[in-house]
Design a protein around this motif. Sequence first.
Motif, short mmCIF file in Angstrom:
data_model
loop_
_atom_site.label_atom_id
_atom_site.label_comp_id
_atom_site.label_asym_id
_atom_site.label_seq_id
_atom_site.Cartn_x
_atom_site.Cartn_y
_atom_site.Cartn_z
N ARG A 229 15.63 -82.19 -9.58
CA ARG A 229 14.60 -81.42 -9.83
C ARG A 229 15.74 -80.06 -9.73
NH1 ARG A 229 9.43 -82.34 -11.40
NH2 ARG A 229 8.67 -80.43 -12.41
N LEU A 230 16.38 -79.37 -8.91
CA LEU A 230 16.90 -78.18 -9.44
C LEU A 230 17.92 -78.15 -10.53
CD1 LEU A 230 17.39 -77.71 -5.08
CD2 LEU A 230 15.36 -76.85 -6.92
N THR A 231 18.59 -79.54 -10.52
CA THR A 231 19.63 -79.67 -11.56
C THR A 231 19.29 -79.58 -12.77
OG1 THR A 231 20.58 -80.77 -10.03
CG2 THR A 231 21.24 -80.56 -12.54
N LEU A 232 17.90 -80.38 -12.66
CA LEU A 232 17.09 -80.47 -14.61
C LEU A 232 16.26 -79.01 -14.64
CD1 LEU A 232 15.29 -83.42 -13.77
CD2 LEU A 232 17.43 -83.07 -15.36
N TYR B 226 9.82 -75.33 -14.12
CA TYR B 226 9.03 -75.44 -12.99
C TYR B 226 8.35 -77.03 -13.11
CZ TYR B 226 3.94 -75.66 -10.55
OH TYR B 226 2.97 -75.65 -9.65
N SER B 227 7.55 -77.03 -15.11
CA SER B 227 7.46 -78.69 -15.03
C SER B 227 8.44 -78.78 -15.95
CB SER B 227 5.71 -77.66 -15.78
OG SER B 227 5.30 -79.85 -16.47
N ILE B 228 9.28 -79.77 -15.68
CA ILE B 228 10.21 -80.14 -16.44
C ILE B 228 9.90 -81.86 -17.11
CG2 ILE B 228 12.53 -79.89 -15.39
CD1 ILE B 228 12.98 -81.54 -13.37
N GLU B 229 8.63 -81.89 -17.01
CA GLU B 229 8.52 -83.62 -17.46
C GLU B 229 7.93 -83.04 -18.87
OE1 GLU B 229 8.23 -84.26 -13.32
OE2 GLU B 229 7.39 -82.37 -14.07
N VAL B 230 7.24 -81.83 -18.87
CA VAL B 230 6.62 -81.61 -20.15
C VAL B 230 7.62 -80.74 -21.40
CG1 VAL B 230 4.98 -79.42 -21.71
CG2 VAL B 230 4.69 -80.52 -18.80
N LEU B 231 8.27 -80.82 -20.75
CA LEU B 231 9.66 -80.11 -22.12
C LEU B 231 10.44 -81.49 -22.16
CD1 LEU B 231 11.79 -78.25 -23.14
CD2 LEU B 231 12.95 -78.61 -20.99
N PHE B 232 10.82 -82.44 -21.49
CA PHE B 232 11.26 -83.50 -21.82
C PHE B 232 10.52 -84.88 -22.50
CE2 PHE B 232 14.07 -82.59 -18.16
CZ PHE B 232 15.69 -82.84 -18.93
N SER B 233 8.93 -84.72 -22.45
CA SER B 233 8.38 -85.29 -23.70
C SER B 233 8.19 -85.22 -24.28
CB SER B 233 6.76 -85.61 -22.36
OG SER B 233 6.30 -85.90 -22.94
N LEU B 234 8.11 -83.39 -24.97
CA LEU B 234 8.48 -83.13 -26.11
C LEU B 234 9.49 -82.87 -26.69
CD1 LEU B 234 6.75 -79.37 -25.36
CD2 LEU B 234 6.12 -81.29 -26.41
N LEU B 235 10.96 -83.73 -25.97
CA LEU B 235 12.04 -83.86 -26.37
C LEU B 235 11.98 -85.80 -27.29
CD1 LEU B 235 14.21 -81.96 -23.78
CD2 LEU B 235 13.95 -81.18 -26.49
N ASP B 236 11.56 -85.91 -26.29
CA ASP B 236 11.21 -87.12 -26.20
C ASP B 236 10.60 -87.99 -27.60
OD1 ASP B 236 12.85 -88.57 -24.10
OD2 ASP B 236 11.38 -88.57 -22.72
N LYS B 237 9.30 -86.83 -27.77
CA LYS B 237 8.26 -87.06 -29.03
C LYS B 237 9.15 -86.33 -30.53
CE LYS B 237 3.81 -86.34 -26.56
NZ LYS B 237 2.94 -86.20 -26.16
N LEU B 238 9.84 -85.47 -30.03
CA LEU B 238 10.86 -85.05 -30.94
C LEU B 238 11.93 -86.17 -32.05
CD1 LEU B 238 11.34 -82.94 -33.49
CD2 LEU B 238 13.01 -81.97 -31.85
N ILE B 239 12.81 -86.35 -30.92
CA ILE B 239 13.47 -88.21 -31.30
C ILE B 239 12.15 -88.61 -31.65
CG2 ILE B 239 14.93 -89.22 -29.78
CD1 ILE B 239 15.42 -87.15 -27.63
#
Length: 310
Positions: free
Chosen positions: A244-247, A279-292
Amino acid sequence: MTNDEASKTSSSAQKELIKLAEDSRCLLHYVARHGNLTISPEIAKGITTVSTKIENDNWSVGDEIYLIQCYDRLARQIYPVTIESIKAVVPIITNGKQSKPTASKTITLYRYYTVFTLLFLLMVQMFYLFGYTLLEDLKPFPQPIVSPLPDDIEANYQLLKQWNFLWMFGQTIQLDVPLDKQHFGIEFSANLIAAQSFIQMLQSYLLPLIYGLLGALIFVLRTLLQQVRSLTYTASREIGYRLRLTLGCLAGMITGWFLKPEMGEMALSPMALAFLAGYSIEVLFSLLDKLIDSLRRQTNSTPPTIPPSH
Protein backbone atom coordinates in the motif's frame (compact mmCIF):
# COMPACT_ATOMS: atom_id res chain seq x y z
CA MET A 1 7.33 -48.34 10.44
CA THR A 2 9.69 -48.85 13.39
CA ASN A 3 8.74 -48.35 17.03
CA ASP A 4 10.75 -45.09 17.18
CA GLU A 5 9.00 -43.69 14.11
CA ALA A 6 5.60 -44.68 15.48
CA SER A 7 6.48 -43.01 18.79
CA LYS A 8 7.50 -39.79 17.04
CA THR A 9 4.31 -39.77 14.98
CA SER A 10 2.20 -40.31 18.08
CA SER A 11 4.05 -37.55 19.94
CA SER A 12 3.54 -35.14 17.03
CA ALA A 13 -0.17 -35.94 16.88
CA GLN A 14 -0.41 -35.43 20.65
CA LYS A 15 1.19 -31.97 20.37
CA GLU A 16 -1.13 -30.96 17.55
CA LEU A 17 -4.13 -32.08 19.56
CA ILE A 18 -2.95 -30.18 22.64
CA LYS A 19 -2.50 -27.05 20.52
CA LEU A 20 -5.99 -27.48 19.06
CA ALA A 21 -7.45 -27.77 22.56
CA GLU A 22 -5.62 -24.60 23.67
CA ASP A 23 -6.84 -22.70 20.61
CA SER A 24 -10.39 -23.92 21.21
CA ARG A 25 -10.32 -22.65 24.79
CA CYS A 26 -8.86 -19.33 23.58
CA LEU A 27 -11.80 -18.88 21.19
CA LEU A 28 -14.19 -19.88 23.95
CA HIS A 29 -12.75 -17.26 26.31
CA TYR A 30 -13.03 -14.63 23.58
CA VAL A 31 -16.75 -15.34 23.19
CA ALA A 32 -17.23 -15.26 26.95
CA ARG A 33 -15.62 -11.80 27.20
CA HIS A 34 -17.87 -10.27 24.52
CA GLY A 35 -21.43 -9.77 25.64
CA ASN A 36 -22.78 -9.42 22.10
CA LEU A 37 -21.84 -13.02 21.28
CA THR A 38 -23.60 -16.16 22.44
CA ILE A 39 -22.38 -19.71 22.25
CA SER A 40 -24.16 -23.02 22.23
CA PRO A 41 -23.83 -24.85 25.58
CA GLU A 42 -23.07 -28.00 23.61
CA ILE A 43 -19.97 -26.42 22.04
CA ALA A 44 -18.72 -25.03 25.35
CA LYS A 45 -19.26 -28.34 27.13
CA GLY A 46 -17.66 -30.33 24.31
CA ILE A 47 -14.49 -28.19 24.21
CA THR A 48 -14.11 -28.17 27.99
CA THR A 49 -14.72 -31.92 28.37
CA VAL A 50 -12.37 -33.00 25.58
CA SER A 51 -9.67 -30.53 26.71
CA THR A 52 -9.78 -32.03 30.21
CA LYS A 53 -9.44 -35.55 28.76
CA ILE A 54 -6.43 -34.46 26.71
CA GLU A 55 -4.76 -32.95 29.78
CA ASN A 56 -5.27 -36.24 31.61
CA ASP A 57 -4.08 -38.19 28.57
CA ASN A 58 -7.37 -40.05 28.50
CA TRP A 59 -8.73 -39.21 25.05
CA SER A 60 -9.87 -41.28 22.09
CA VAL A 61 -10.19 -40.78 18.36
CA GLY A 62 -13.86 -39.97 18.85
CA ASP A 63 -12.91 -37.16 21.29
CA GLU A 64 -10.49 -35.74 18.74
CA ILE A 65 -13.16 -35.72 16.02
CA TYR A 66 -15.67 -34.12 18.35
CA LEU A 67 -13.16 -31.39 19.34
CA ILE A 68 -12.48 -30.61 15.69
CA GLN A 69 -16.21 -30.31 15.01
CA CYS A 70 -16.73 -28.00 18.00
CA TYR A 71 -13.76 -25.86 16.94
CA ASP A 72 -15.10 -25.56 13.40
CA ARG A 73 -18.56 -24.50 14.59
CA LEU A 74 -17.10 -21.96 17.00
CA ALA A 75 -14.68 -20.52 14.41
CA ARG A 76 -17.55 -20.04 11.96
CA GLN A 77 -19.56 -18.23 14.61
CA ILE A 78 -16.94 -15.58 15.46
CA TYR A 79 -15.50 -15.02 11.95
CA PRO A 80 -13.76 -12.72 10.83
CA VAL A 81 -12.08 -13.01 14.22
CA THR A 82 -9.68 -15.97 14.12
CA ILE A 83 -7.29 -17.60 16.51
CA GLU A 84 -4.41 -15.95 14.62
CA SER A 85 -5.93 -12.49 14.98
CA ILE A 86 -6.60 -12.98 18.70
CA LYS A 87 -3.01 -14.02 19.33
CA ALA A 88 -1.74 -11.09 17.24
CA VAL A 89 -3.75 -8.50 19.20
CA VAL A 90 -4.19 -9.84 22.74
CA PRO A 91 -1.00 -9.77 24.90
CA ILE A 92 0.38 -13.22 25.70
CA ILE A 93 1.45 -14.02 29.26
CA THR A 94 4.31 -16.51 29.46
CA ASN A 95 5.86 -17.48 32.82
CA GLY A 96 4.22 -14.49 34.45
CA LYS A 97 5.60 -12.03 31.87
CA GLN A 98 3.40 -10.21 29.38
CA SER A 99 4.84 -10.09 25.87
CA LYS A 100 4.07 -7.41 23.31
CA PRO A 101 1.63 -8.63 20.64
CA THR A 102 2.43 -8.34 16.95
CA ALA A 103 -0.23 -5.67 16.39
CA SER A 104 1.36 -3.36 18.96
CA LYS A 105 4.78 -3.65 17.31
CA THR A 106 3.28 -3.01 13.87
CA ILE A 107 1.39 0.08 15.04
CA THR A 108 4.55 1.47 16.66
CA LEU A 109 6.55 0.89 13.47
CA TYR A 110 4.04 2.59 11.18
CA ARG A 111 3.61 5.44 13.65
CA TYR A 112 7.35 6.13 13.38
CA TYR A 113 7.10 5.95 9.59
CA THR A 114 4.28 8.50 9.62
CA VAL A 115 6.07 10.96 11.92
CA PHE A 116 9.29 10.71 9.88
CA THR A 117 7.39 11.23 6.61
CA LEU A 118 5.52 14.21 8.03
CA LEU A 119 8.73 15.86 9.27
CA PHE A 120 10.46 15.23 5.95
CA LEU A 121 7.46 16.70 4.11
CA LEU A 122 7.56 19.83 6.27
CA MET A 123 11.28 20.29 5.60
CA VAL A 124 10.85 19.90 1.84
CA GLN A 125 7.81 22.19 1.87
CA MET A 126 9.62 24.93 3.79
CA PHE A 127 12.69 24.61 1.54
CA TYR A 128 10.43 24.85 -1.50
CA LEU A 129 8.54 27.92 -0.26
CA PHE A 130 11.75 29.71 0.72
CA GLY A 131 13.25 29.25 -2.76
CA TYR A 132 9.99 30.15 -4.46
CA THR A 133 9.69 33.40 -2.48
CA LEU A 134 13.24 34.42 -3.43
CA LEU A 135 12.60 33.55 -7.07
CA GLU A 136 9.37 35.52 -7.23
CA ASP A 137 11.11 38.61 -5.82
CA LEU A 138 13.85 38.41 -8.46
CA LYS A 139 11.80 37.53 -11.55
CA PRO A 140 10.23 41.02 -12.04
CA PHE A 141 13.67 42.71 -11.95
CA PRO A 142 13.95 44.81 -15.13
CA GLN A 143 16.35 43.96 -17.95
CA PRO A 144 19.21 44.37 -18.71
CA ILE A 145 20.74 43.12 -15.49
CA VAL A 146 23.97 44.85 -14.59
CA SER A 147 26.11 45.02 -11.48
CA PRO A 148 25.88 46.45 -8.89
CA LEU A 149 22.31 45.51 -7.98
CA PRO A 150 20.13 47.42 -5.54
CA ASP A 151 20.67 46.32 -1.95
CA ASP A 152 17.37 44.45 -1.55
CA ILE A 153 17.77 42.68 -4.91
CA GLU A 154 21.39 41.83 -4.14
CA ALA A 155 20.35 40.31 -0.79
CA ASN A 156 17.68 38.18 -2.50
CA TYR A 157 20.12 37.11 -5.20
CA GLN A 158 22.81 36.05 -2.72
CA LEU A 159 20.24 34.05 -0.73
CA LEU A 160 19.04 32.38 -3.95
CA LYS A 161 22.62 31.40 -4.79
CA GLN A 162 22.97 29.83 -1.34
CA TRP A 163 19.63 28.05 -1.85
CA ASN A 164 20.91 26.63 -5.15
CA PHE A 165 24.17 25.71 -3.41
CA LEU A 166 22.22 23.52 -0.94
CA TRP A 167 20.16 21.50 -3.41
CA MET A 168 23.19 21.14 -5.71
CA PHE A 169 25.04 19.48 -2.78
CA GLY A 170 27.79 22.04 -2.47
CA GLN A 171 28.26 22.70 -6.19
CA THR A 172 28.02 26.08 -7.85
CA ILE A 173 27.01 27.09 -11.35
CA GLN A 174 30.16 27.40 -13.46
CA LEU A 175 29.87 29.45 -16.67
CA ASP A 176 32.48 29.89 -19.39
CA VAL A 177 32.15 33.66 -19.31
CA PRO A 178 34.29 36.28 -17.55
CA LEU A 179 32.84 37.42 -14.25
CA ASP A 180 32.67 41.10 -15.03
CA LYS A 181 29.89 43.66 -14.97
CA GLN A 182 29.10 43.08 -18.63
CA HIS A 183 28.42 39.35 -18.20
CA PHE A 184 26.88 39.55 -14.74
CA GLY A 185 23.39 39.23 -16.21
CA ILE A 186 24.24 35.76 -17.61
CA GLU A 187 25.16 34.45 -14.16
CA PHE A 188 22.07 36.10 -12.68
CA SER A 189 19.78 34.46 -15.26
CA ALA A 190 21.51 31.07 -14.91
CA ASN A 191 20.82 30.97 -11.16
CA LEU A 192 17.20 31.94 -11.74
CA ILE A 193 16.74 29.24 -14.40
CA ALA A 194 18.34 26.59 -12.15
CA ALA A 195 16.13 27.55 -9.21
CA GLN A 196 13.00 27.57 -11.37
CA SER A 197 13.77 24.11 -12.80
CA PHE A 198 14.36 22.60 -9.36
CA ILE A 199 11.14 24.12 -7.99
CA GLN A 200 9.21 22.61 -10.89
CA MET A 201 10.72 19.19 -10.16
CA LEU A 202 9.80 19.49 -6.50
CA GLN A 203 6.24 20.44 -7.36
CA SER A 204 5.70 17.89 -10.12
CA TYR A 205 7.45 14.84 -8.64
CA LEU A 206 8.84 14.90 -5.10
CA LEU A 207 6.05 16.72 -3.24
CA PRO A 208 3.19 14.70 -4.80
CA LEU A 209 5.13 11.50 -4.03
CA ILE A 210 5.54 12.44 -0.35
CA TYR A 211 1.90 13.54 -0.07
CA GLY A 212 0.81 10.22 -1.58
CA LEU A 213 3.03 8.31 0.86
CA LEU A 214 1.63 10.28 3.79
CA GLY A 215 -1.93 9.54 2.67
CA ALA A 216 -1.13 5.81 2.43
CA LEU A 217 0.46 5.82 5.91
CA ILE A 218 -2.58 7.49 7.47
CA PHE A 219 -4.84 4.94 5.78
CA VAL A 220 -2.69 2.10 7.18
CA LEU A 221 -2.79 3.55 10.71
CA ARG A 222 -6.55 4.02 10.54
CA THR A 223 -7.03 0.47 9.24
CA LEU A 224 -4.76 -0.92 11.97
CA LEU A 225 -6.79 0.89 14.62
CA GLN A 226 -10.04 -0.59 13.28
CA GLN A 227 -8.60 -4.10 13.04
CA VAL A 228 -7.15 -3.99 16.56
CA ARG A 229 -10.49 -2.86 17.95
CA SER A 230 -12.34 -5.64 16.14
CA LEU A 231 -9.58 -8.23 16.77
CA THR A 232 -9.26 -8.98 13.06
CA TYR A 233 -5.59 -8.03 12.60
CA THR A 234 -3.17 -10.77 11.54
CA ALA A 235 0.55 -10.60 10.84
CA SER A 236 0.02 -11.60 7.20
CA ARG A 237 -1.77 -8.30 6.58
CA GLU A 238 1.50 -6.38 6.90
CA ILE A 239 2.52 -7.48 3.39
CA GLY A 240 -0.52 -5.65 2.06
CA TYR A 241 0.38 -2.56 4.10
CA ARG A 242 3.88 -2.44 2.60
CA LEU A 243 2.47 -2.74 -0.90
CA ARG A 244 0.00 0.00 0.00
CA LEU A 245 2.85 2.40 0.77
CA THR A 246 4.47 1.73 -2.62
CA LEU A 247 1.16 2.20 -4.43
CA GLY A 248 0.53 5.39 -2.43
CA CYS A 249 3.81 6.86 -3.69
CA LEU A 250 2.93 5.91 -7.27
CA ALA A 251 -0.58 7.33 -6.91
CA GLY A 252 0.82 10.64 -5.67
CA MET A 253 3.25 10.83 -8.59
CA ILE A 254 0.48 10.04 -11.06
CA THR A 255 -1.52 13.02 -9.83
CA GLY A 256 1.64 15.10 -10.20
CA TRP A 257 1.87 14.04 -13.85
CA PHE A 258 -1.75 14.85 -14.63
CA LEU A 259 -1.98 18.02 -12.54
CA LYS A 260 0.82 20.48 -13.23
CA PRO A 261 -0.17 23.94 -11.96
CA GLU A 262 1.91 26.97 -12.75
CA MET A 263 5.33 26.97 -11.17
CA GLY A 264 5.16 27.89 -7.52
CA GLU A 265 1.38 28.01 -7.36
CA MET A 266 0.87 25.84 -4.33
CA ALA A 267 -2.88 25.57 -4.65
CA LEU A 268 -4.56 23.17 -2.30
CA SER A 269 -6.09 20.99 -5.00
CA PRO A 270 -3.00 19.34 -6.61
CA MET A 271 -1.30 18.38 -3.34
CA ALA A 272 -4.59 17.56 -1.65
CA LEU A 273 -5.45 15.26 -4.55
CA ALA A 274 -2.04 13.60 -4.25
CA PHE A 275 -2.77 13.00 -0.56
CA LEU A 276 -6.25 11.66 -1.32
CA ALA A 277 -4.85 9.42 -4.08
CA GLY A 278 -2.41 7.90 -1.59
CA TYR A 279 -5.14 7.51 1.01
CA SER A 280 -7.62 5.88 -1.37
CA ILE A 281 -5.65 4.28 -4.17
CA GLU A 282 -8.65 2.14 -5.13
CA VAL A 283 -10.51 5.22 -6.40
CA LEU A 284 -7.57 6.40 -8.50
CA PHE A 285 -6.88 3.04 -10.12
CA SER A 286 -10.60 2.51 -10.67
CA LEU A 287 -10.71 5.79 -12.63
CA LEU A 288 -7.65 4.72 -14.62
CA ASP A 289 -9.28 1.37 -15.43
CA LYS A 290 -12.43 3.14 -16.62
CA LEU A 291 -10.35 5.48 -18.77
CA ILE A 292 -8.49 2.54 -20.33
CA ASP A 293 -11.76 0.65 -20.94
CA SER A 294 -13.26 3.73 -22.58
CA LEU A 295 -10.25 4.12 -24.88
CA ARG A 296 -10.37 0.41 -25.71
CA ARG A 297 -14.06 0.59 -26.62
CA GLN A 298 -13.46 3.63 -28.81
CA THR A 299 -10.62 1.83 -30.57
CA ASN A 300 -12.72 -1.29 -31.15
CA SER A 301 -15.70 0.71 -32.40
CA THR A 302 -13.65 2.63 -34.95
CA PRO A 303 -14.34 1.08 -38.38
CA PRO A 304 -11.27 -0.03 -40.31
CA THR A 305 -10.12 2.21 -43.09
CA ILE A 306 -10.75 0.66 -46.54
CA PRO A 307 -8.19 1.68 -49.12
CA PRO A 308 -9.66 3.14 -52.33
CA SER A 309 -9.95 0.75 -55.23
CA HIS A 310 -7.93 1.42 -58.34
